[in-house]
Design an enzyme around this catalytic site. Sequence first.
Site, PDB file in Angstrom:
ATOM      1  N   ARG A   1      -6.417  11.217  -6.052  1.00  0.00           N
ATOM      2  CA  ARG A   1      -7.705  10.496  -5.956  1.00  0.00           C
ATOM      3  C   ARG A   1      -8.868  11.474  -6.101  1.00  0.00           C
ATOM      4  NH1 ARG A   1      -9.505   7.704  -0.439  1.00  0.00           N
ATOM      5  NH2 ARG A   1      -9.640   9.922  -0.008  1.00  0.00           N
TER       6      ARG A   1
ATOM      7  N   ARG B   1      -3.441   6.417   1.167  1.00  0.00           N
ATOM      8  CA  ARG B   1      -4.021   7.613   1.786  1.00  0.00           C
ATOM      9  C   ARG B   1      -3.108   8.325   2.780  1.00  0.00           C
ATOM     10  NH1 ARG B   1      -9.052   4.068   3.236  1.00  0.00           N
ATOM     11  NH2 ARG B   1      -7.286   2.658   3.130  1.00  0.00           N
TER      12      ARG B   1
ATOM     13  N   ARG C   1       0.826  -1.228   0.000  1.00  0.00           N
ATOM     14  CA  ARG C   1       0.000   0.000   0.000  1.00  0.00           C
ATOM     15  C   ARG C   1       0.851   1.266   0.000  1.00  0.00           C
ATOM     16  NH1 ARG C   1      -5.646  -0.935   1.621  1.00  0.00           N
ATOM     17  NH2 ARG C   1      -6.080  -2.768   0.374  1.00  0.00           N
TER      18      ARG C   1
ATOM     19  N   TYR D   1     -14.739 -12.194  -0.558  1.00  0.00           N
ATOM     20  CA  TYR D   1     -15.450 -10.940  -0.861  1.00  0.00           C
ATOM     21  C   TYR D   1     -16.628 -11.187  -1.803  1.00  0.00           C
ATOM     22  CZ  TYR D   1     -11.661  -8.410   1.403  1.00  0.00           C
ATOM     23  OH  TYR D   1     -10.770  -7.945   2.334  1.00  0.00           O
TER      24      TYR D   1
ATOM     25  N   ASP E   1      -6.656  -2.932  -7.719  1.00  0.00           N
ATOM     26  CA  ASP E   1      -7.207  -3.591  -6.532  1.00  0.00           C
ATOM     27  C   ASP E   1      -7.533  -5.043  -6.860  1.00  0.00           C
ATOM     28  OD1 ASP E   1      -8.208  -2.669  -3.679  1.00  0.00           O
ATOM     29  OD2 ASP E   1      -9.572  -4.213  -4.398  1.00  0.00           O
TER      30      ASP E   1
HETATM   31  O1  CP3 Z   1       0.086   0.288  -3.153  1.00  0.00           O
HETATM   32  C1  CP3 Z   1      -0.329  -0.894  -3.307  1.00  0.00           C
HETATM   33  O2  CP3 Z   1      -0.154  -1.791  -2.461  1.00  0.00           O
HETATM   34  C2  CP3 Z   1      -0.987  -1.277  -4.622  1.00  0.00           C
HETATM   35  C3  CP3 Z   1      -2.396  -1.161  -4.725  1.00  0.00           C
HETATM   36  C4  CP3 Z   1      -3.295  -2.071  -3.902  1.00  0.00           C
HETATM   37  C5  CP3 Z   1      -4.529  -1.635  -3.364  1.00  0.00           C
HETATM   38  N1  CP3 Z   1      -5.181  -2.712  -2.839  1.00  0.00           N
HETATM   39  C6  CP3 Z   1      -5.031  -0.243  -3.407  1.00  0.00           C
HETATM   40  C7  CP3 Z   1      -6.098   0.154  -2.490  1.00  0.00           C
HETATM   41  C8  CP3 Z   1      -3.184  -3.441  -3.607  1.00  0.00           C
HETATM   42  C9  CP3 Z   1      -2.033  -4.388  -3.883  1.00  0.00           C
HETATM   43  C10 CP3 Z   1      -4.390  -3.825  -2.956  1.00  0.00           C
HETATM   44  C11 CP3 Z   1      -4.674  -5.201  -2.530  1.00  0.00           C
HETATM   45  C12 CP3 Z   1      -5.912  -5.497  -1.815  1.00  0.00           C
HETATM   46  N2  CP3 Z   1      -7.146  -4.919  -1.997  1.00  0.00           N
HETATM   47  C13 CP3 Z   1      -6.044  -6.517  -0.861  1.00  0.00           C
HETATM   48  C14 CP3 Z   1      -4.957  -7.478  -0.441  1.00  0.00           C
HETATM   49  C15 CP3 Z   1      -3.978  -6.876   0.489  1.00  0.00           C
HETATM   50  C16 CP3 Z   1      -4.510  -6.568   1.844  1.00  0.00           C
HETATM   51  O3  CP3 Z   1      -4.585  -5.375   2.180  1.00  0.00           O
HETATM   52  O4  CP3 Z   1      -4.821  -7.527   2.595  1.00  0.00           O
HETATM   53  C17 CP3 Z   1      -7.366  -6.516  -0.400  1.00  0.00           C
HETATM   54  C18 CP3 Z   1      -7.966  -7.419   0.636  1.00  0.00           C
HETATM   55  C19 CP3 Z   1      -8.067  -5.502  -1.143  1.00  0.00           C
HETATM   56  C20 CP3 Z   1      -9.495  -5.151  -1.058  1.00  0.00           C
HETATM   57  C21 CP3 Z   1      -9.690  -3.790  -0.549  1.00  0.00           C
HETATM   58  N3  CP3 Z   1      -9.377  -2.649  -1.257  1.00  0.00           N
HETATM   59  C22 CP3 Z   1     -10.222  -3.411   0.699  1.00  0.00           C
HETATM   60  C23 CP3 Z   1     -10.677  -4.372   1.770  1.00  0.00           C
HETATM   61  C24 CP3 Z   1     -10.215  -2.023   0.735  1.00  0.00           C
HETATM   62  C25 CP3 Z   1     -10.784  -1.165   1.831  1.00  0.00           C
HETATM   63  C26 CP3 Z   1      -9.885  -1.103   2.990  1.00  0.00           C
HETATM   64  C27 CP3 Z   1      -9.003   0.091   2.873  1.00  0.00           C
HETATM   65  O5  CP3 Z   1      -7.785  -0.038   3.104  1.00  0.00           O
HETATM   66  O6  CP3 Z   1      -9.560   1.159   2.584  1.00  0.00           O
HETATM   67  C28 CP3 Z   1      -9.642  -1.555  -0.482  1.00  0.00           C
HETATM   68  C29 CP3 Z   1      -9.400  -0.140  -0.875  1.00  0.00           C
HETATM   69  C30 CP3 Z   1      -8.040   0.221  -1.375  1.00  0.00           C
HETATM   70  N4  CP3 Z   1      -7.259  -0.532  -2.192  1.00  0.00           N
HETATM   71  C31 CP3 Z   1      -7.372   1.449  -1.106  1.00  0.00           C
HETATM   72  C32 CP3 Z   1      -6.160   1.419  -1.813  1.00  0.00           C
HETATM   73  C33 CP3 Z   1      -5.117   2.512  -1.892  1.00  0.00           C
HETATM   74  C34 CP3 Z   1      -7.927   2.598  -0.294  1.00  0.00           C
HETATM   75  C35 CP3 Z   1      -9.049   3.235  -1.047  1.00  0.00           C
HETATM   76  C36 CP3 Z   1      -9.040   4.735  -1.061  1.00  0.00           C
HETATM   77  O7  CP3 Z   1      -8.073   5.368  -1.513  1.00  0.00           O
HETATM   78  O8  CP3 Z   1     -10.060   5.287  -0.647  1.00  0.00           O
END
Ligand code: CP3
Length: 343
Positions: free
Chosen positions: A37, A28, A24, A151, A74
């Site tokens: 964003r 944010r 990540r 999911y 994602d």
């Molecule tokens: O920088 C990176 O790591 C690359 C991009 C990336 C994102 N999600 C961006 C993201 C990667 C590799 C993921 C993987 C992901 N997404 C996983 C596996 C890794 C983990 O965290 O366990 C999972 C389970 C998801 C599903 C997901 N996406 C969830 C559950 C959420 C909400 C929780 C949260 O952190 O907000 C997301 C949103 C998400 N994916 C964000 C980002 C930057 C935040 C969204 C935002 O900017 O509002």
Amino acid sequence: MTDKTILRALRGEILPTPPIWMMRQAGRYLPEYRATREQAGDFLKLCYNPELAAEVTLQPIRRYGFDAAILFADILLLPQALGADLWFVTGEGPRLSTITDMAGVTALKPTAGIHETLSPIYETVRILARELPPETTLIGFAGAPWTVATYMIAGRGTPDQAPAHKLKDTDRAAFVALIDGITEGTIEYLSAQVEAGVEVVKLFDSWAGSLKGQDFQDFALEPTKRIISALKARHPGLPIIAFPREAGQGYVGFAKATGADCVALDNSVTPEWAAEYVQVDGCVQGNLASHHMVTGGQALVDETRRIVKAFSQGPHIFNLGHGITPDANPDNVARMIDAVRST
Ligand code: CP3
């Protein structure tokens, strides 16, 4: 090109300083991410806007000089490409239409159709392959089938993955068909990322820890093995990182059993234990607790050095044990990198 430090570590080389990137890392906690964003409109629009998705991928590379960039996308885009409805509720997380039976599985689109939805992601990869500094490795990714299924079944994140366990235990045929469908889709999706220019792929099995005993073998290990062998058949030499998060004892032998080049470790295991029982088989990635990015201080430096030292006798890529959180202080990321590079 093969001199990139991440690729060297993935080939099993022991480097004087471990290469480093962070789960990540585009996120944010960075003001520049929040601004982009905003410009895109929302998170999903950002994922599907190749110019802006490439921009946020590059932001942490410019700011910190990480050794790898991870494609901004994602794991839930694949379910969307397979026909699930997907949206994000601000402050809560993802929501999807639910799959509760075989009819729900058979209603999914055929695998060959996913590229229509996912083509902007491949365009992001092509931009990044051109724009990244020559020493930076580009990592693509997907969710592992079990995690993606949790999911798709529940329609949201769940603390204990109960809906997915219930489908597994009450309608095995539907559950297995779903895992198979996601497995096929993941092979096609990752293969297209590689063709567009990613150099490494990572499989995120964030909820692997809730699979126990035979279930871990059948639904964490086996699908990972299938994906890895299909990808390596199509793209010989492609390095692959597997992340069966919170697998505990399941980390032991996971790389050998699946063909992964590297196992990423969460911070529920100590680096000393993992060096002895997991790193013996090859490269490991991890595993600083992400709360240090919030709390900082001497503990951050001490723990970083402890991890570097524990893994210094084998191939290692430094990372967190899970993603950095939005409340992290960007200065602590710089302190972590300094501690790794000055150890
Ligand atoms: O920088 C990176 O790591 C690359 C991009 C990336 C994102 N999600 C961006 C993201 C990667 C590799 C993921 C993987 C992901 N997404 C996983 C596996 C890794 C983990 O965290 O366990 C999972 C389970 C998801 C599903 C997901 N996406 C969830 C559950 C959420 C909400 C929780 C949260 O952190 O907000 C997301 C949103 C998400 N994916 C964000 C980002 C930057 C935040 C969204 C935002 O900017 O509002």
